[in-house]
Design an enzyme around this catalytic site. Structure first.
Site, PDB file in Angstrom:
ATOM      1  N   ALA A 251      -0.209   0.500   2.775  1.00 41.54           N
ATOM      2  CA  ALA A 251       0.555  -0.108   1.685  1.00 41.54           C
ATOM      3  C   ALA A 251      -0.164   0.120   0.367  1.00 41.54           C
ATOM      4  O   ALA A 251      -1.385   0.048   0.301  1.00 41.54           O
ATOM      5  CB  ALA A 251       0.740  -1.600   1.905  1.00 41.54           C
ATOM      6  N   ASP A 252       0.619   0.389  -0.660  1.00 37.34           N
ATOM      7  CA  ASP A 252       0.061   0.465  -2.003  1.00 37.34           C
ATOM      8  C   ASP A 252       0.207  -0.855  -2.737  1.00 37.34           C
ATOM      9  O   ASP A 252      -0.563  -1.163  -3.632  1.00 37.34           O
ATOM     10  CB  ASP A 252       0.740   1.588  -2.783  1.00 37.34           C
ATOM     11  CG  ASP A 252       0.264   2.950  -2.321  1.00 37.34           C
ATOM     12  OD1 ASP A 252      -0.648   3.492  -2.958  1.00 37.34           O
ATOM     13  OD2 ASP A 252       0.774   3.449  -1.306  1.00 37.34           O
TER      14      ASP A 252
END
EC number: 5.3.1.23
Length: 362
Positions: A251-252
């Protein structure tokens, strides 16, 4: 031994140029903030944790030889450079959170009459360098929590006391090349392997930048994991035919409600996983969770140049004149996510905000 994408000693920083992989392994010197901004923006270094670490260490390298006449001038220098680094790639929240934390430290030190300017600089350098060790420790914890959660689900579904070796699918690159070492989602895969519970790992190519084909496949071959590369368009067929036990991605940025921004293509994998009843996990450190963002609708999505879609290297593969839409990320709704794996445990999206708030208070 896992790959080393970041080489740092005080006053010196080099990063493995990921644009050249897997054909060439070349380290680039990062001599200061301008170099740091460029290698992040050009995606020579990528992955939310690595972006934050390289950005902050580029500032450490720049200020290391400098002398400042006052704490105020040092604080102003730090604030300006940290804000500049945040602008290199806005979707990944880790750089912004690291910048806020370091600026808060700088503000506290500026106000502390017992700390002179030399000691302030030293404390700042220590704080940036501590990020390297913490990231690896956090990734190992993510790997342990994630592997345990997957194996428990598999065992429960089979009505067995213990799960056998499992097959998993991952997307984009979340390993040593995207972090300080070990990896997030790929850290879960690594832990399954260390436990003797990895039957096979599948990785997607991850168009248009091919991080899966170029980087994840490179890591999997390096680690000698049983692995297979698939095209992005093959995921539905894969989940139908290959008895995949779980999907685990990175995930960013994770919003307060559990909506998750990750590499483009993640959302469609989550939809297909839901259809096939395959658990879908997001592996991310707490620094990727942004409780100030209520939902994924508020996450800024970076758009990349058309050329990434129209060309492979110097070769055009798309018809000249065609319009392109090239978002670097998409948002997976929390309703499609089985669990969010962090260094402090695995949380259901609906529980995320309350659980993380409590953790941050302790």
């Amino acid at each position: 031994m896992s790959l080393q994408s970041i080489k740092y000693t005080r006053g010196s920083l080099e990063i493995l140029d990921q644009l050249l992989l897997p054909v060439q392994s070349k380290y680039l010197p990062v001599r200061g903030v301008e170099d740091g901004w460029k290698v992040i923006n050009k995606m020579q270094v990528r992955g939310a944790p690595a972006i934050a670490i390289v950005g902050c260490l580029s500032l450490a390298v720049e200020i290391h030889p400098e002398e400042f006449d006052s704490k105020k001038s040092l604080r102003q220098e730090l604030e300006g450079k940290l804000n500049y680094l945040v602008s290199a790639r806005p979707t990944a929240v880790n750089m912004k959170m690291a910048a806020d934390e370091l600026l808060s430290l700088a503000n506290d030190l500026t106000k502390d009459d017992n700390v002179d300017v030399a000691a302030m600089k030293q404390r700042f350098l220590n704080a940036t360098e501590a990020m390297l060790k913490k990231d690896i420790a956090d990734n190992r914890a993510i790997g342990a929590h994630g592997a345990k959660a997957i194996l428990q689900l598999v065992a429960a579904a089979a009505g067995a006391p213990m799960a056998g070796p499992v097959r998993v699918l991952t997307h984009c690159n979340t390993g040593s090349l995207a972090t300080a070492g070990y990896g997030t989602a790929l850290g879960v895969v690594r832990q399954l392997s260390e436990l003797g519970k990895l039957e096979h790992v599948y990785c997607t190519e991850t168009r248009p930048y091919n991080q899966g084909a170029r980087l994840t496949a490179y890591e999997l071959v390096h680690e000698k994991f049983p692995a297979t590369l698939v095209l992005d368009s093959m995921v539905a067929a894969l989940l139908r035919a290959k008895n995949v036990a779980a999907v685990v991605v990175g995930a960013d940025r994770v919003a307060a409600n559990g909506d998750t921004a990750n590499k483009i293509g993640t959302y469609q994998i989550a939809v297909v996983a839901k259809h096939h009843g395959v658990p879908f996990f997001v592996a991310a450190p707490l620094t990727s969770i942004d409780l100030h963002i209520p939902s994924g609708d508020h996450i800024i999505i970076e758009e990349r140049p058309d050329r990434e879609m129209t060309h492979v290297g110097e070769h055009r593969i798309a018809a000249p004149g065609i319009n392109c839409w090239n978002p670097a990320f998409d948002v997976t709704p929390a309703s499609l996510i089985t669990g969010i794996i962090t260094e402090r445990g695995v949380f259901q999206p609906a529980q995320l905000k309350e659980a993380i708030t409590k953790l941050l208070e302790t």
